[in-house]
Scaffold this motif. Structure first.
Motif, PDB file in Angstrom:
ATOM      1  N   ARG A 162       0.834  -1.203   0.000  1.00 55.53           N
ATOM      2  CA  ARG A 162       0.000   0.000   0.000  1.00 55.53           C
ATOM      3  C   ARG A 162       0.872   1.258   0.000  1.00 55.53           C
ATOM      4  O   ARG A 162       0.612   2.214  -0.736  1.00 55.53           O
ATOM      5  N   ALA A 166       1.274   4.021  -3.021  1.00 55.19           N
ATOM      6  CA  ALA A 166       1.050   5.447  -2.788  1.00 55.19           C
ATOM      7  C   ALA A 166       2.232   6.270  -3.280  1.00 55.19           C
ATOM      8  O   ALA A 166       2.061   7.326  -3.898  1.00 55.19           O
ATOM      9  N   TRP A 242      -5.520  10.966  -5.520  1.00 58.37           N
ATOM     10  CA  TRP A 242      -4.653  10.876  -4.355  1.00 58.37           C
ATOM     11  C   TRP A 242      -4.080  12.253  -4.041  1.00 58.37           C
ATOM     12  O   TRP A 242      -3.577  12.914  -4.943  1.00 58.37           O
ATOM     13  N   PRO A 243      -4.157  12.686  -2.786  1.00 63.13           N
ATOM     14  CA  PRO A 243      -4.710  11.974  -1.633  1.00 63.13           C
ATOM     15  C   PRO A 243      -6.203  12.217  -1.431  1.00 63.13           C
ATOM     16  O   PRO A 243      -6.745  11.838  -0.385  1.00 63.13           O
ATOM     17  N   PRO A 245     -10.342  12.027  -1.749  1.00 61.80           N
ATOM     18  CA  PRO A 245     -11.241  10.871  -1.635  1.00 61.80           C
ATOM     19  C   PRO A 245     -11.772  10.424  -2.986  1.00 61.80           C
ATOM     20  O   PRO A 245     -11.750  11.168  -3.973  1.00 61.80           O
ATOM     21  N   MET A 269      -6.792   2.039  -0.254  1.00 63.49           N
ATOM     22  CA  MET A 269      -5.783   3.084  -0.172  1.00 63.49           C
ATOM     23  C   MET A 269      -6.289   4.239   0.692  1.00 63.49           C
ATOM     24  O   MET A 269      -5.556   4.769   1.538  1.00 63.49           O
ATOM     25  N   GLU A 270      -7.539   4.609   0.495  1.00 61.75           N
ATOM     26  CA  GLU A 270      -8.119   5.714   1.254  1.00 61.75           C
ATOM     27  C   GLU A 270      -8.173   5.397   2.748  1.00 61.75           C
ATOM     28  O   GLU A 270      -7.923   6.258   3.587  1.00 61.75           O
ATOM     29  N   ARG A 273      -4.859   6.102   4.488  1.00 64.07           N
ATOM     30  CA  ARG A 273      -4.256   7.370   4.070  1.00 64.07           C
ATOM     31  C   ARG A 273      -3.316   7.955   5.125  1.00 64.07           C
ATOM     32  O   ARG A 273      -2.193   8.359   4.812  1.00 64.07           O
ATOM     33  N   GLU A 274      -3.737   8.022   6.376  1.00 59.12           N
ATOM     34  CA  GLU A 274      -2.907   8.646   7.405  1.00 59.12           C
ATOM     35  C   GLU A 274      -1.628   7.853   7.648  1.00 59.12           C
ATOM     36  O   GLU A 274      -0.549   8.424   7.824  1.00 59.12           O
ATOM     37  N   LYS A 277       0.686   8.516   4.697  1.00 62.05           N
ATOM     38  CA  LYS A 277       1.318   9.834   4.786  1.00 62.05           C
ATOM     39  C   LYS A 277       2.463   9.822   5.792  1.00 62.05           C
ATOM     40  O   LYS A 277       3.535  10.389   5.537  1.00 62.05           O
TER      41      LYS A 277
END
Length: 297
Positions: A162, A166, A242-243, A245, A269-270, A273-274, A277
Motif C-alpha cells: 500500500r 502510494a 490521491w490523496p 477521496p 488506499m483511502e 491514508r494517514e 502519509k
C-alpha cells in the motif's frame, strides 16, 4: 486577442462517468448513456463499429475502454485535454478517401499518423503537449482480468504494498484533471519501489504492465508530442485520486469497470491514508538524512 488554439476542449470526468456536460441545461451524457446508444445503433446495423473516435479530453482511460468493449473494434482518444485545434478531420477524410478499403486497424493507425503529423507541424510554432492512442477493445476483458489479479495481490500484500503504491502514485504521470494517472507509468514506479515485496504482487504487476505494451494488449498504437508525455504517456490512464477521496459517482453498478475490483483498491488506499502519509514523510526524512551523511563523509 487570445490564441484559441491554445485553449482546450471540454473533457470527460473519469471520476463521475460524465462524458459531456451541458451546464446551461444541467444535463450530461454518461458512459452508460453512450454505451446504450451505441448498442442500439449496433443492433440496427447488425454489427459493431470499426472505430470510435472521441475528439475530447481525458477519454483514453481503462474505464471508458472497458465500458465500450462491445461497441467497436477500436477506440481512439487522448489521455490529456484536447486542444481546440482538435483532430485534422479534413486530412483524415482525404487519406481515407484515397484508400477506402482500409481495415479497422489500418484506419486507426491512419488517424494517429495524421494527428502526429498535424501537431508535429504546430509544435515548431509553439509548445504543444498532446497524446492520442488507439485501444483494441477486444483485449479489454483480458486487461480487466489482469487488473483484478493485481488488485487482489496488492491488497493481500498488506501495508508495504500500500505504501509503495502510494509512492508510485505521487510520482506517476498525472493528467490535467488531477485524478487520471498513466497506468503503465504507475506500474513501472510501483515495481521500482516494491522490488523486495510480495512475489505475487510483483508478478501481477508485471503481467498487467505487459498488457500495456503495443501489440500485447489493448494499446494498438500510441502517439505523443511534447517533453511532458514522450517518456511516460503510454496510451491508457486509470482513475486514481490521491490523496483526495474517491468520488461517490465512481461507485455505481453502471460503471462496468467496478467489477475489476479497482474501486476496492481505491477504498483500501483511502482507508490507510494517514498511515501512508506518515510512512512517506519518514521515507523522505530518511532519504534526506542519507544525502546529508553522504555529503559529510
Amino acid at each position: 486577442s487570445a490564441d484559441k488554439s491554445q485553449t482546450t476542449q471540454p473533457a470527460s470526468s473519469p471520476d463521475t462517468g460524465i462524458l459531456i456536460a451541458d451546464d446551461r441545461a444541467m444535463d450530461f451524457l454518461t458512459l452508460q448513456d453512450l454505451k446504450q446508444t451505441l448498442e442500439t445503433v449496433r443492433q440496427k446495423l447488425g454489427q459493431a463499429f470499426d472505430v470510435i473516435g472521441l475528439d475530447m479530453g481525458l477519454c483514453a482511460t481503462a474505464e471508458i475502454s472497458y465500458q465500450l468493449q462491445d461497441a467497436s473494434s477500436y477506440l481512439i482518444a487522448s489521455q490529456e485535454e484536447e486542444l481546440m485545434d482538435g483532430w485534422p478531420i479534413a486530412r483524415i477524410v482525404e487519406a481515407l478517401s484515397a484508400d477506402p478499403d482500409l481495415p479497422p486497424d489500418g484506419l486507426a493507425r491512419l488517424i494517429l499518423a495524421e494527428y502526429q503529423q498535424f501537431y508535429s507541424t504546430k509544435s515548431t510554432q509553439r509548445a504543444v503537449d498532446v497524446t492520442l492512442s488507439a485501444a483494441r477493445l477486444a483485449a479489454m476483458p483480458r486487461l480487466g482480468k489482469a487488473v483484478q489479479e493485481f488488485v487482489q495481490a496488492v491488497m493481500a500484500a498488506g501495508d508495504p504494498a500500500r505504501i509503495a503504491l502510494a509512492r508510485a502514485r505521487v510520482d506517476a504521470l498525472t493528467f490535467v484533471d488531477g485524478t487520471s494517472v498513466d497506468l503503465a507509468d504507475l506500474l513501472d514506479r510501483f515495481m521500482g519501489t516494491y522490488q523486495n515485496g510480495s512475489i505475487d504482487a510483483i508478478r501481477a504487476s508485471q503481467a498487467l504492465r505487459a498488457l500495456i505494451e503495443p501489440s500485447q494488449g489493448p494499446i494498438q498504437a500510441n502517439t505523443t508530442i511534447g517533453e511532458r508525455f514522450d517518456a511516460n504517456a503510454h496510451g491508457m490512464s486509470i482513475y486514481f485520486p490521491w490523496p483526495g477521496p474517491v468520488a461517490p459517482e465512481y461507485d455505481t453498478p453502471l460503471l462496468d469497470f467496478v467489477e475489476t475490483g479497482w474501486l476496492d483498491l481505491l477504498r483500501w488506499m483511502e482507508a490507510g491514508r494517514e498511515q501512508i502519509k506518515s510512512a512517506l514523510r519518514q521515507a523522505e526524512l530518511d532519504e534526506a538524512t542519507q544525502k546529508l551523511n553522504a555529503l559529510t563523509e
